[in-house]
Design an enzyme around this catalytic site. Sequence first.
Site, PDB file in Angstrom:
ATOM      1  N   ARG A 237      11.008  27.123  13.902  1.00 45.63           N
ATOM      2  CA  ARG A 237      11.302  26.215  12.796  1.00 45.63           C
ATOM      3  C   ARG A 237      11.932  24.970  13.393  1.00 45.63           C
ATOM      4  O   ARG A 237      12.723  25.066  14.354  1.00 45.63           O
ATOM      5  CB  ARG A 237      12.290  26.852  11.808  1.00 45.63           C
ATOM      6  CG  ARG A 237      11.677  27.909  10.897  1.00 45.63           C
ATOM      7  CD  ARG A 237      10.753  27.305   9.848  1.00 45.63           C
ATOM      8  NE  ARG A 237      10.203  28.302   8.940  1.00 45.63           N
ATOM      9  CZ  ARG A 237       9.035  28.932   9.094  1.00 45.63           C
ATOM     10  NH1 ARG A 237       8.281  28.684  10.155  1.00 45.63           N
ATOM     11  NH2 ARG A 237       8.619  29.800   8.189  1.00 45.63           N
ATOM     12  N   GLU A 266       9.300  18.289   7.379  1.00 46.52           N
ATOM     13  CA  GLU A 266       7.832  18.401   7.339  1.00 46.52           C
ATOM     14  C   GLU A 266       7.336  18.000   5.971  1.00 46.52           C
ATOM     15  O   GLU A 266       7.982  18.355   4.979  1.00 46.52           O
ATOM     16  CB  GLU A 266       7.409  19.838   7.675  1.00 46.52           C
ATOM     17  CG  GLU A 266       7.765  20.199   9.113  1.00 46.52           C
ATOM     18  CD  GLU A 266       7.404  21.654   9.484  1.00 46.52           C
ATOM     19  OE1 GLU A 266       6.731  22.331   8.680  1.00 46.52           O
ATOM     20  OE2 GLU A 266       7.814  22.080  10.566  1.00 46.52           O
ATOM     21  N   HIS A 285       2.282  21.908  11.994  1.00 51.66           N
ATOM     22  CA  HIS A 285       2.646  23.274  11.584  1.00 51.66           C
ATOM     23  C   HIS A 285       1.395  24.135  11.321  1.00 51.66           C
ATOM     24  O   HIS A 285       1.145  24.551  10.194  1.00 51.66           O
ATOM     25  CB  HIS A 285       3.557  23.248  10.349  1.00 51.66           C
ATOM     26  CG  HIS A 285       4.318  24.527  10.164  1.00 51.66           C
ATOM     27  ND1 HIS A 285       5.566  24.585   9.615  1.00 51.66           N
ATOM     28  CD2 HIS A 285       4.004  25.820  10.459  1.00 51.66           C
ATOM     29  CE1 HIS A 285       5.985  25.834   9.577  1.00 51.66           C
ATOM     30  NE2 HIS A 285       5.040  26.603  10.083  1.00 51.66           N
TER      31      HIS A 285
HETATM   32  C1  8YV Z   1       3.092  28.850   7.609  1.00 53.78           C
HETATM   33  C2  8YV Z   1       4.862  30.080   8.919  1.00 53.78           C
HETATM   34  O1  8YV Z   1       3.857  27.730   7.592  1.00 53.78           O
HETATM   35  O2  8YV Z   1       4.557  32.303   8.194  1.00 53.78           O
HETATM   36  C3  8YV Z   1       5.346  31.426   8.498  1.00 53.78           C
HETATM   37  O3  8YV Z   1       6.575  31.624   8.452  1.00 53.78           O
HETATM   38  O4  8YV Z   1       5.609  29.292   9.393  1.00 53.78           O
HETATM   39  C4  8YV Z   1       3.423  29.702   8.812  1.00 53.78           C
HETATM   40  O5  8YV Z   1       2.605  30.768   8.923  1.00 53.78           O
HETATM   41  C5  8YV Z   1       3.297  29.447   6.276  1.00 53.78           C
HETATM   42  O6  8YV Z   1       2.763  30.675   6.248  1.00 53.78           O
HETATM   43  C6  8YV Z   1       2.710  28.548   5.185  1.00 53.78           C
HETATM   44  O7  8YV Z   1       1.886  29.249   4.357  1.00 53.78           O
END
Ligand code: 8YV
Length: 328
Positions: A237, A266, A285
């Site tokens: 993150r 973001e 991301h």
């Molecule tokens: C995606 C993520 O941003 O699963 C997570 O925690 O960071 C990523 O897979 C998220 O799933 C958005 O749908």
Amino acid sequence: MTKRIVAYRRIKPHHLEALRRDFHVDHFAELDSADDPAFRQAMAEAHGLIGAGIGVTPALLDASPQLEAIATISVGYDNYPVEELTRRGILLCNTPDVLTETTADTGFLLIMAAARRAIELAELVKRGDWQASIDERHFGCDVHGKTLGMIGFGRIGAAVARRGALGFGMQVLYANASPKPALEAEFGAQRRELDELLAESDFVCVTVPLTAETEHLIGAHEFSQMKPSAIFVNIARGKVVDESALIAALEKGQIRAAGLDVFEQEPLSPESPLPHMTNVVALPHIGSATHETRDAMAQRAVDNITLALKGEHPVSLVNEAAWAKRRG
Ligand code: 8YV
């Protein structure tokens, strides 16, 4: 009584159909904010919520008195107030496992792209600036045989490290709250204190979840401990890293390069210097963003919410205490 589910963001028709077999579903395909009046109205009657990305606040929970379960289509749950959900007996379900390998692929993509300057050099070709044999001004650095330092050694961290150790002959170091003897035995990973890991690693890759303890875990001090030749990769993150300290470290040449899939804010502002730096590979991301994996994540979330609303234990439950509370 048919229970009601609010689904938001893009959820594929076959997943919505699966939910509609058992539940009444209100779908908000383009929801921008949890303050959207129609969304709020639907939440007033909802028993379940499925989607990803909306910050769930106590105010939203106050406005959702029937809510029994939330299924986030993500493994990370840093934008959910877990304690508050547990206190209210609301189940929070996530999607671990199904995205582990894909997210680890993204980690390795960033390691490789930053080391071999793939984006910068592909841009050079695209501009028509490839006019002679590439010389040392454009050379990258090797990945194979180097030392890979993993900050966080959970499922995704282990999967990145396994690629490094078994695919690229890398020595793996890890900094993690608990030791991981099985991974040490599997591919020779060695546990280190964070500062030791930073000083010894050629590649430093962050995979810790965002919590109050890990916010800004990596800042000016940590960058100052890294080798000037180090490549820093973040697939966790954005807020785990003090982004202005990262920018300063890159500007000063305190580290060689960075590969980043996540940012403090973001979408990343076009004003940020990061995507304009030639030694930064910045991705929007995309950790889990493949057709196969996003489909599997959505399916897991559908399974979770379906089980939860039928009174059965979901496949992946974050707050077991809420389950005990509902049962008790
Ligand atoms: C995606 C993520 O941003 O699963 C997570 O925690 O960071 C990523 O897979 C998220 O799933 C958005 O749908």
